[in-house]
Every structure is written in structure tokens, then in C-alpha cells.
Design a protein around this motif. Sequence first.
Motif, PDB file in Angstrom:
ATOM      1  N   THR A  25       1.023  -1.010  -0.258  1.00 25.19           N
ATOM      2  CA  THR A  25       0.341  -0.142   0.466  1.00 25.19           C
ATOM      3  C   THR A  25       1.016   1.022  -0.225  1.00 25.19           C
ATOM      4  OG1 THR A  25      -0.563   0.142   2.727  1.00 25.19           O
ATOM      5  CG2 THR A  25      -1.795  -0.671   0.984  1.00 25.19           C
ATOM      6  N   TYR A  26       2.190   1.226   0.318  1.00 26.73           N
ATOM      7  CA  TYR A  26       2.686   2.596   0.610  1.00 26.73           C
ATOM      8  C   TYR A  26       3.039   3.309  -1.053  1.00 26.73           C
ATOM      9  CZ  TYR A  26       7.431   1.294  -1.656  1.00 26.73           C
ATOM     10  OH  TYR A  26       8.676   0.571  -2.486  1.00 26.73           O
ATOM     11  N   GLY A  27       3.084   2.286  -2.075  1.00 28.56           N
ATOM     12  CA  GLY A  27       2.425   3.187  -3.095  1.00 28.56           C
ATOM     13  C   GLY A  27       1.919   4.705  -4.224  1.00 28.56           C
ATOM     14  N   LEU A  28       0.798   4.957  -3.161  1.00 33.98           N
ATOM     15  CA  LEU A  28       0.241   5.762  -3.001  1.00 33.98           C
ATOM     16  C   LEU A  28       0.834   6.942  -3.821  1.00 33.98           C
ATOM     17  CD1 LEU A  28      -2.564   5.216  -0.395  1.00 33.98           C
ATOM     18  CD2 LEU A  28      -3.356   5.027  -2.466  1.00 33.98           C
ATOM     19  N   PRO A  29       0.422   7.977  -4.376  1.00 32.41           N
ATOM     20  CA  PRO A  29       1.629   8.629  -4.705  1.00 32.41           C
ATOM     21  C   PRO A  29       1.647  10.249  -3.457  1.00 32.41           C
ATOM     22  CG  PRO A  29      -0.628   9.171  -5.917  1.00 32.41           C
ATOM     23  CD  PRO A  29      -0.931   7.767  -5.511  1.00 32.41           C
ATOM     24  N   PHE A  30       1.053  10.492  -2.400  1.00 23.87           N
ATOM     25  CA  PHE A  30       1.771  11.357  -1.423  1.00 23.87           C
ATOM     26  C   PHE A  30       2.719  10.737  -0.879  1.00 23.87           C
ATOM     27  CE2 PHE A  30      -1.564   8.766   0.783  1.00 23.87           C
ATOM     28  CZ  PHE A  30      -1.060   8.794   2.048  1.00 23.87           C
ATOM     29  N   VAL A  31       2.981   8.789  -1.049  1.00 25.05           N
ATOM     30  CA  VAL A  31       4.018   8.179  -0.244  1.00 25.05           C
ATOM     31  C   VAL A  31       5.022   8.132  -1.284  1.00 25.05           C
ATOM     32  CG1 VAL A  31       4.310   6.349   1.659  1.00 25.05           C
ATOM     33  CG2 VAL A  31       2.181   7.460   1.240  1.00 25.05           C
ATOM     34  N   SER A  32       4.571   7.572  -2.503  1.00 20.69           N
ATOM     35  CA  SER A  32       6.011   7.133  -2.891  1.00 20.69           C
ATOM     36  C   SER A  32       5.552   7.307  -4.373  1.00 20.69           C
ATOM     37  CB  SER A  32       6.194   6.022  -2.608  1.00 20.69           C
ATOM     38  OG  SER A  32       7.226   5.574  -3.565  1.00 20.69           O
ATOM     39  N   CYS A  99       5.754   3.581   6.355  1.00 20.14           N
ATOM     40  CA  CYS A  99       4.747   2.830   4.951  1.00 20.14           C
ATOM     41  C   CYS A  99       5.369   2.268   4.624  1.00 20.14           C
ATOM     42  CB  CYS A  99       3.953   3.757   3.953  1.00 20.14           C
ATOM     43  SG  CYS A  99       3.240   5.693   4.871  1.00 20.14           S
ATOM     44  N   GLY A 100       6.097   1.352   3.792  1.00 14.74           N
ATOM     45  CA  GLY A 100       6.916   0.514   3.409  1.00 14.74           C
ATOM     46  C   GLY A 100       6.926  -0.874   4.343  1.00 14.74           C
ATOM     47  N   LEU A 101       7.264  -0.467   5.381  1.00 13.58           N
ATOM     48  CA  LEU A 101       7.554  -1.227   6.995  1.00 13.58           C
ATOM     49  C   LEU A 101       6.116  -1.954   6.665  1.00 13.58           C
ATOM     50  CD1 LEU A 101      10.262   0.052   8.845  1.00 13.58           C
ATOM     51  CD2 LEU A 101      10.562  -1.626   7.560  1.00 13.58           C
ATOM     52  N   ALA A 102       5.177  -0.724   7.175  1.00 15.24           N
ATOM     53  CA  ALA A 102       3.892  -1.137   7.460  1.00 15.24           C
ATOM     54  C   ALA A 102       3.090  -1.952   6.231  1.00 15.24           C
ATOM     55  CB  ALA A 102       3.347  -0.627   7.292  1.00 15.24           C
ATOM     56  N   ALA A 103       3.358  -1.984   5.235  1.00 22.24           N
ATOM     57  CA  ALA A 103       3.090  -2.375   3.931  1.00 22.24           C
ATOM     58  C   ALA A 103       3.667  -3.534   4.006  1.00 22.24           C
ATOM     59  CB  ALA A 103       2.731  -2.064   2.783  1.00 22.24           C
ATOM     60  N   SER A 104       5.173  -3.836   4.261  1.00 19.70           N
ATOM     61  CA  SER A 104       5.321  -5.028   3.934  1.00 19.70           C
ATOM     62  C   SER A 104       5.468  -6.146   5.253  1.00 19.70           C
ATOM     63  CB  SER A 104       7.001  -4.799   4.132  1.00 19.70           C
ATOM     64  OG  SER A 104       7.706  -4.323   3.046  1.00 19.70           O
ATOM     65  N   ILE A 105       4.967  -5.666   6.389  1.00 23.39           N
ATOM     66  CA  ILE A 105       4.302  -6.437   7.191  1.00 23.39           C
ATOM     67  C   ILE A 105       2.890  -6.699   7.052  1.00 23.39           C
ATOM     68  CG2 ILE A 105       4.163  -6.273   9.778  1.00 23.39           C
ATOM     69  CD1 ILE A 105       5.399  -4.130  10.290  1.00 23.39           C
ATOM     70  N   PHE A 106       1.737  -6.036   6.275  1.00 21.45           N
ATOM     71  CA  PHE A 106       0.552  -6.379   6.068  1.00 21.45           C
ATOM     72  C   PHE A 106       0.909  -7.387   4.821  1.00 21.45           C
ATOM     73  CE2 PHE A 106      -1.009  -2.428   7.761  1.00 21.45           C
ATOM     74  CZ  PHE A 106      -0.734  -2.999   8.915  1.00 21.45           C
ATOM     75  N   SER A 107       1.747  -7.264   4.080  1.00 23.14           N
ATOM     76  CA  SER A 107       1.737  -7.633   3.063  1.00 23.14           C
ATOM     77  C   SER A 107       2.254  -9.718   3.412  1.00 23.14           C
ATOM     78  CB  SER A 107       2.772  -7.995   1.551  1.00 23.14           C
ATOM     79  OG  SER A 107       2.111  -6.663   0.683  1.00 23.14           O
ATOM     80  N   PHE A 156      11.440  -2.867  -0.175  1.00 21.06           N
ATOM     81  CA  PHE A 156       9.229  -2.550   0.296  1.00 21.06           C
ATOM     82  C   PHE A 156       8.855  -3.522  -0.742  1.00 21.06           C
ATOM     83  CE2 PHE A 156      11.298   1.345   2.201  1.00 21.06           C
ATOM     84  CZ  PHE A 156      11.791   0.061   3.188  1.00 21.06           C
ATOM     85  N   ILE A 157       9.055  -3.990  -2.176  1.00 22.00           N
ATOM     86  CA  ILE A 157       8.367  -5.051  -2.661  1.00 22.00           C
ATOM     87  C   ILE A 157       9.005  -6.017  -2.933  1.00 22.00           C
ATOM     88  CG2 ILE A 157       7.568  -5.249  -5.175  1.00 22.00           C
ATOM     89  CD1 ILE A 157       6.885  -2.087  -5.368  1.00 22.00           C
ATOM     90  N   ALA A 158      10.706  -5.728  -3.261  1.00 25.09           N
ATOM     91  CA  ALA A 158      11.070  -6.895  -3.080  1.00 25.09           C
ATOM     92  C   ALA A 158      10.647  -8.639  -2.134  1.00 25.09           C
ATOM     93  CB  ALA A 158      12.459  -6.644  -3.812  1.00 25.09           C
ATOM     94  N   VAL A 159      10.897  -7.726  -1.125  1.00 25.46           N
ATOM     95  CA  VAL A 159      11.025  -9.137   0.634  1.00 25.46           C
ATOM     96  C   VAL A 159       9.716  -9.336   0.469  1.00 25.46           C
ATOM     97  CG1 VAL A 159      11.954  -8.990   2.809  1.00 25.46           C
ATOM     98  CG2 VAL A 159      13.218  -7.551   1.307  1.00 25.46           C
ATOM     99  N   PRO A 160       8.612  -8.761   1.039  1.00 24.56           N
ATOM    100  CA  PRO A 160       7.447  -9.206   1.048  1.00 24.56           C
ATOM    101  C   PRO A 160       6.569 -10.491  -0.951  1.00 24.56           C
ATOM    102  CG  PRO A 160       6.499  -6.926   0.900  1.00 24.56           C
ATOM    103  CD  PRO A 160       8.210  -6.916   0.827  1.00 24.56           C
ATOM    104  N   ASN A 161       6.858  -9.485  -1.789  1.00 25.44           N
ATOM    105  CA  ASN A 161       6.946 -10.263  -2.295  1.00 25.44           C
ATOM    106  C   ASN A 161       7.447 -11.816  -3.116  1.00 25.44           C
ATOM    107  OD1 ASN A 161       4.198  -9.761  -3.588  1.00 25.44           O
ATOM    108  ND2 ASN A 161       5.567  -7.774  -3.359  1.00 25.44           N
ATOM    109  N   GLY A 162       9.065 -11.665  -3.006  1.00 29.06           N
ATOM    110  CA  GLY A 162       9.778 -12.568  -2.849  1.00 29.06           C
ATOM    111  C   GLY A 162       9.559 -13.863  -1.307  1.00 29.06           C
ATOM    112  N   PHE A 163       8.673 -13.318  -0.185  1.00 24.01           N
ATOM    113  CA  PHE A 163       7.932 -14.147   0.977  1.00 24.01           C
ATOM    114  C   PHE A 163       7.062 -14.572  -0.215  1.00 24.01           C
ATOM    115  CE2 PHE A 163       5.702 -15.160   4.178  1.00 24.01           C
ATOM    116  CZ  PHE A 163       5.663 -15.894   4.636  1.00 24.01           C
ATOM    117  N   GLY A 164       6.335 -14.390  -0.483  1.00 26.80           N
ATOM    118  CA  GLY A 164       4.867 -14.783  -1.317  1.00 26.80           C
ATOM    119  C   GLY A 164       5.112 -15.665  -2.765  1.00 26.80           C
ATOM    120  N   SER A 165       5.891 -15.201  -3.705  1.00 29.69           N
ATOM    121  CA  SER A 165       6.726 -16.603  -4.454  1.00 29.69           C
ATOM    122  C   SER A 165       7.205 -17.789  -3.832  1.00 29.69           C
ATOM    123  CB  SER A 165       7.622 -15.946  -5.810  1.00 29.69           C
ATOM    124  OG  SER A 165       8.319 -16.275  -6.736  1.00 29.69           O
TER     125      SER A 165
END
Length: 209
Positions: A25-32, A99-107, A156-165
Motif C-alpha cells: 500500500t505504500y505506492g500511493l502518490p503522496f507517499v511514493s 509506510c513501506g515497513l507497514a505495507a511489508s508486514i501486512f503483505s 519494500f516490494i521485493a521482500v514481501p513478494n519474494g516471501f509470497g513467491s
Amino acid sequence: MGGVAHLVFGVFGNANGLLLFLAPTYGLPFVSPHNLLVTTINVTGAAIESIYVLIFLILSPRREKGKILGLLTVVLAIFAAVALISYFALHGRNRTIFCGLAASIFSIIMYASPLSIMRTVIRTKSVEYMPFFLSLFVFLCGTCWFLYGLLGKDPFIAVPNGFGSGLGTVQLILYAIYHNKKGETKKPSVDGSVEMELAKPQQSQNGHV
């Protein structure tokens, strides 16, 4: 070449993410800023998942509605807290990291949710409760976004999605092992709940198997 590969995996991540909304979720424009691919899939995913929750609340029994409403309240409260803190208390890089840490944990939590189903598959030796296409798109979505984050040097994208992969890979392996096995069948109990019993060959009328 690296930039082209980065874009290609981002597009594939969007296509597969339409079936499984797992982008952080940290990809929102006001964050990233400059993160259009992540933003679009999050907006689409949030809208469609909201419809799923609404349908469930409308059709589920009263007791289940109470549980889901309670859980939904907690989730929305956490999300609101993260959003308010990040928007009003943090700025620039600090906001992105928070936001990246929060999103990674939730992901990671979201990717880990099928672990109970995987345990059931191993225990019952049946993939009845783990649909193939769900496992496939967990793998595809996680892999695409992992490569996208890796090529973009975004942990923040690579780590949680690597876990998902990795979890998607395990699910596909389990499916390959157990998809042809009968495993256990469901047997309704007296109180209407569902129990599991080993599948047994039925006897013919003359008593022979």
C-alpha cells in the motif's frame, strides 16, 4: 535493457495482481511518487476486495457477520492510524520508510494466510480446499512483483513478494503431490458441523468391496 525488464515485470505484476491483490500500500502518490503501476493495482484491488467483503457480510450468518465486522473494524483502525501518522507526522523519506515497513508486514501476513490451508492439505492429503488457480496466481503475482522490486531496488516490494513467491511455490508443489489422491472426505456431524474422515471404498449390495 534493465529498464525494459523492469517495466515488463511491472506490467505482468499488474495483470496477475488483478486476480490477487497483494501489491504493497505504500505506492500511493503522496507517499511514493512515480510509482503508477503499484498505485493502480492497489486502487483496483481495494475496490474489488471491498465488494467481496460487502457480499460476504450480506450473505453470511449473523454470528459470522459479527466476527467479520469486528475484524474489519480493527483492520480499518490500524489502516487509519498508519495513514494519519504517515500523512501528518512524517515527511519525505521517513514517510516512505514508515509506510513501506507497514505495507511489508501486512503483505507478509496476507501471503502467510494460506499456511493453515497448506497444513490441512498435508493432513488430509487432499487439495480440495486449495484451488489450483489461487495457488498459481499467488506464485505468479508474488514472483512478478518480487522481480519488479528487485530490478527497481525497492526492498519494500521485493521482500514481501519474494516471501509470497516462495509460499506460492510450496503450494504448487503440494498440489502436484496430492491432486490425484482422494485423501479425506467431509462428513456432516449431528450438530451440522463438518468433520473429516478417511475416504473409504463403498461396498456393493452383496457386501463385497
